[in-house]
Design a protein around this motif. Structure first.
Motif, PDB file in Angstrom:
ATOM      1  N   ARG A   9       5.659 -11.639 -16.990  1.00  0.00           N
ATOM      2  CA  ARG A   9       5.566 -12.238 -18.320  1.00  0.00           C
ATOM      3  C   ARG A   9       6.583 -11.611 -19.271  1.00  0.00           C
ATOM      4  NH1 ARG A   9       1.768 -11.509 -21.590  1.00  0.00           N
ATOM      5  NH2 ARG A   9       0.792  -9.662 -20.718  1.00  0.00           N
ATOM      6  N   ILE A  10       6.965 -12.416 -20.249  1.00  0.00           N
ATOM      7  CA  ILE A  10       7.765 -11.948 -21.370  1.00  0.00           C
ATOM      8  C   ILE A  10       6.875 -12.016 -22.602  1.00  0.00           C
ATOM      9  CG2 ILE A  10       9.823 -12.332 -22.766  1.00  0.00           C
ATOM     10  CD1 ILE A  10      10.490 -11.560 -19.916  1.00  0.00           C
ATOM     11  N   ASP A  11       6.817 -10.932 -23.358  1.00  0.00           N
ATOM     12  CA  ASP A  11       5.987 -10.891 -24.562  1.00  0.00           C
ATOM     13  C   ASP A  11       6.824 -10.345 -25.707  1.00  0.00           C
ATOM     14  OD1 ASP A  11       3.925 -10.854 -26.396  1.00  0.00           O
ATOM     15  OD2 ASP A  11       2.928  -9.101 -25.549  1.00  0.00           O
ATOM     16  N   GLY A  12       6.990 -11.140 -26.754  1.00  0.00           N
ATOM     17  CA  GLY A  12       7.791 -10.694 -27.895  1.00  0.00           C
ATOM     18  C   GLY A  12       9.240 -10.469 -27.545  1.00  0.00           C
ATOM     19  N   GLY A  13       9.708 -11.160 -26.517  1.00  0.00           N
ATOM     20  CA  GLY A  13      11.090 -11.013 -26.077  1.00  0.00           C
ATOM     21  C   GLY A  13      11.303  -9.932 -25.041  1.00  0.00           C
ATOM     22  N   PHE A  14      10.274  -9.116 -24.770  1.00  0.00           N
ATOM     23  CA  PHE A  14      10.402  -8.007 -23.830  1.00  0.00           C
ATOM     24  C   PHE A  14       9.635  -8.278 -22.537  1.00  0.00           C
ATOM     25  CE2 PHE A  14      10.979  -5.987 -28.012  1.00  0.00           C
ATOM     26  CZ  PHE A  14      12.215  -5.389 -27.807  1.00  0.00           C
ATOM     27  N   LEU A  15      10.177  -7.783 -21.421  1.00  0.00           N
ATOM     28  CA  LEU A  15       9.514  -7.888 -20.134  1.00  0.00           C
ATOM     29  C   LEU A  15       8.211  -7.099 -20.153  1.00  0.00           C
ATOM     30  CD1 LEU A  15       9.890  -8.829 -17.098  1.00  0.00           C
ATOM     31  CD2 LEU A  15      10.675  -6.476 -16.688  1.00  0.00           C
ATOM     32  N   VAL A  16       7.138  -7.695 -19.643  1.00  0.00           N
ATOM     33  CA  VAL A  16       5.869  -6.985 -19.478  1.00  0.00           C
ATOM     34  C   VAL A  16       5.886  -6.360 -18.081  1.00  0.00           C
ATOM     35  CG1 VAL A  16       3.361  -7.175 -19.402  1.00  0.00           C
ATOM     36  CG2 VAL A  16       4.663  -8.561 -21.023  1.00  0.00           C
ATOM     37  N   ASP A  17       6.095  -5.046 -18.040  1.00  0.00           N
ATOM     38  CA  ASP A  17       6.236  -4.341 -16.752  1.00  0.00           C
ATOM     39  C   ASP A  17       5.062  -3.400 -16.479  1.00  0.00           C
ATOM     40  OD1 ASP A  17       6.746  -2.381 -18.621  1.00  0.00           O
ATOM     41  OD2 ASP A  17       8.813  -2.017 -17.999  1.00  0.00           O
ATOM     42  N   THR A  18       3.947  -3.625 -17.194  1.00  0.00           N
ATOM     43  CA  THR A  18       2.787  -2.727 -17.087  1.00  0.00           C
ATOM     44  C   THR A  18       1.616  -3.370 -16.354  1.00  0.00           C
ATOM     45  OG1 THR A  18       2.042  -3.469 -19.272  1.00  0.00           O
ATOM     46  CG2 THR A  18       3.392  -1.475 -19.192  1.00  0.00           C
ATOM     47  N   GLU A  19       1.771  -4.599 -15.894  1.00  0.00           N
ATOM     48  CA  GLU A  19       0.681  -5.303 -15.220  1.00  0.00           C
ATOM     49  C   GLU A  19       0.851  -5.258 -13.704  1.00  0.00           C
ATOM     50  OE1 GLU A  19      -0.268  -8.608 -18.715  1.00  0.00           O
ATOM     51  OE2 GLU A  19       0.891  -9.213 -16.937  1.00  0.00           O
ATOM     52  N   ASN A  20      -0.271  -5.080 -12.981  1.00  0.00           N
ATOM     53  CA  ASN A  20      -0.272  -5.094 -11.508  1.00  0.00           C
ATOM     54  C   ASN A  20       0.746  -4.122 -10.918  1.00  0.00           C
ATOM     55  OD1 ASN A  20      -2.171  -7.307 -11.548  1.00  0.00           O
ATOM     56  ND2 ASN A  20      -0.431  -8.670 -11.970  1.00  0.00           N
ATOM     57  N   CYS A  21       0.901  -2.981 -11.565  1.00  0.00           N
ATOM     58  CA  CYS A  21       1.928  -2.017 -11.136  1.00  0.00           C
ATOM     59  C   CYS A  21       1.707  -1.542  -9.703  1.00  0.00           C
ATOM     60  CB  CYS A  21       1.950  -0.821 -12.088  1.00  0.00           C
ATOM     61  SG  CYS A  21       2.660  -1.182 -13.700  1.00  0.00           S
ATOM     62  N   GLU A  22       0.477  -1.174  -9.383  1.00  0.00           N
ATOM     63  CA  GLU A  22       0.196  -0.645  -8.047  1.00  0.00           C
ATOM     64  C   GLU A  22       0.523  -1.667  -6.971  1.00  0.00           C
ATOM     65  OE1 GLU A  22      -0.745   2.167  -5.258  1.00  0.00           O
ATOM     66  OE2 GLU A  22      -0.679   2.462  -7.432  1.00  0.00           O
ATOM     67  N   GLU A  23       0.092  -2.900  -7.178  1.00  0.00           N
ATOM     68  CA  GLU A  23       0.318  -3.946  -6.179  1.00  0.00           C
ATOM     69  C   GLU A  23       1.798  -4.272  -6.026  1.00  0.00           C
ATOM     70  OE1 GLU A  23      -1.714  -4.042  -8.716  1.00  0.00           O
ATOM     71  OE2 GLU A  23      -3.750  -4.481  -8.009  1.00  0.00           O
ATOM     72  N   ARG A  24       2.501  -4.375  -7.148  1.00  0.00           N
ATOM     73  CA  ARG A  24       3.923  -4.718  -7.086  1.00  0.00           C
ATOM     74  C   ARG A  24       4.737  -3.616  -6.432  1.00  0.00           C
ATOM     75  NH1 ARG A  24       6.431  -4.949 -11.597  1.00  0.00           N
ATOM     76  NH2 ARG A  24       4.855  -4.221 -13.074  1.00  0.00           N
ATOM     77  N   GLU A  25       4.483  -2.373  -6.814  1.00  0.00           N
ATOM     78  CA  GLU A  25       5.232  -1.252  -6.229  1.00  0.00           C
ATOM     79  C   GLU A  25       4.950  -1.139  -4.739  1.00  0.00           C
ATOM     80  OE1 GLU A  25       6.105   2.660  -4.717  1.00  0.00           O
ATOM     81  OE2 GLU A  25       4.091   1.852  -4.987  1.00  0.00           O
ATOM     82  N   ARG A  26       3.675  -1.269  -4.355  1.00  0.00           N
ATOM     83  CA  ARG A  26       3.318  -1.145  -2.948  1.00  0.00           C
ATOM     84  C   ARG A  26       3.972  -2.232  -2.099  1.00  0.00           C
ATOM     85  NH1 ARG A  26      -1.776  -2.349  -2.989  1.00  0.00           N
ATOM     86  NH2 ARG A  26      -2.523  -0.284  -3.556  1.00  0.00           N
ATOM     87  N   ALA A  27       3.999  -3.460  -2.629  1.00  0.00           N
ATOM     88  CA  ALA A  27       4.603  -4.560  -1.882  1.00  0.00           C
ATOM     89  C   ALA A  27       6.083  -4.290  -1.614  1.00  0.00           C
ATOM     90  CB  ALA A  27       4.429  -5.865  -2.646  1.00  0.00           C
ATOM     91  N   HIS A  28       6.815  -3.847  -2.619  1.00  0.00           N
ATOM     92  CA  HIS A  28       8.221  -3.490  -2.428  1.00  0.00           C
ATOM     93  C   HIS A  28       8.353  -2.366  -1.408  1.00  0.00           C
ATOM     94  CE1 HIS A  28      10.250  -5.895  -5.453  1.00  0.00           C
ATOM     95  NE2 HIS A  28       9.439  -5.476  -6.416  1.00  0.00           N
ATOM     96  N   ARG A  29       7.587  -1.323  -1.604  1.00  0.00           N
ATOM     97  CA  ARG A  29       7.715  -0.119  -0.771  1.00  0.00           C
ATOM     98  C   ARG A  29       7.398  -0.410   0.692  1.00  0.00           C
ATOM     99  NH1 ARG A  29       3.392   3.252  -0.438  1.00  0.00           N
ATOM    100  NH2 ARG A  29       2.682   2.553  -2.495  1.00  0.00           N
TER     101      ARG A  29
END
Length: 209
Positions: A9-29
């Motif tokens: 998501r983009i909120d106020g023009g900025f990337l929202v990088d604080t959601e589903n952090c564990e799942e996203r990082e684990r999938a990449h790793r």
């Protein structure tokens, strides 16, 4: 396209990088392969990297490898040239000073120039996986904004405060051929290199020479 995260998501023009952090990082790793870390003196660390122009399977695989390598080295940010790849992309898995976790990847980052009135310097210690076992105090603004692209080529803007702001500045510096020790005085740089020489990295590195 290789398997990718759903668009964040983009909120106020900025990337929202604080959601589903564990799942996203684990999938990449879990998709990625750990690569050794380049260290100061390796030519790829001391020149500006090439722009990312192809947002394809190879880039997706590189980002996966970068997340895997970052976790193995216990880092909070990693630039592509730190695993020997001459491309402008960095990944991060970093908390801010409030303890909020941020996870993401930025291609072709450009650090925004902040008005002087918005700059409050934080002189905390800084370290680098490419200068293992060394640390030094380095004043940096405690707020940072980076503009770039995500892994699909979409424009993004990432903002950070405190420790995360330091991370964004540090990783962007890498992609333009600058290590944090290059911002130190000659005496401080020499001391950091001495600490590196006397220490033993806790992760695999690429020998120079």
């Amino acid at each position: 396209m290789a398997q990718q995260d759903t668009d964040q998501r983009i909120d106020g023009g900025f990337l929202v990088d604080t959601e589903n952090c564990e799942e996203r990082e684990r999938a990449h790793r879990e998709r990625g392969t750990v690569r050794p870390i380049t260290v100061v003196g390796n030519p790829v660390l001391h020149r500006e990297c090439r722009d990312v122009t192809e947002f394809d399977d190879r880039l997706a695989a590189l980002i996966d490898d970068m997340f895997a390598s970052q976790r193995a080295a216990e880092g909070v940010g990693l630039a592509a040239n730190q695993i020997g790849v001459d491309l402008k992309v960095f990944v991060y898995d970093c908390p801010d000073d409030e303890g909020v976790r941020h996870v993401g990847a930025v291609c072709n980052p450009v650090l925004a120039e902040l008005p002087a009135g918005d700059r409050v310097l934080d002189d905390s210690n800084e370290g680098c996986l490419s200068v293992p076992t060394a640390y030094a105090e380095l004043p940096r603004p405690d707020y940072a904004v980076v503009r770039g692209q995500d892994a699909r080529g979409n424009p993004i803007v990432v903002q950070g405060t405190g420790y995360f702001a330091r991370c964004l500045q540090h990783e962007t510096d890498h992609l333009y051929g600058r290590l944090y020790i290059d911002r130190l005085s000659k005496r401080e740089r020499k001391e950091a290199l001495r600490m590196m020489e006397e220490g033993t990295p806790r992760y695999e590195t690429v020998p120079n020479g």
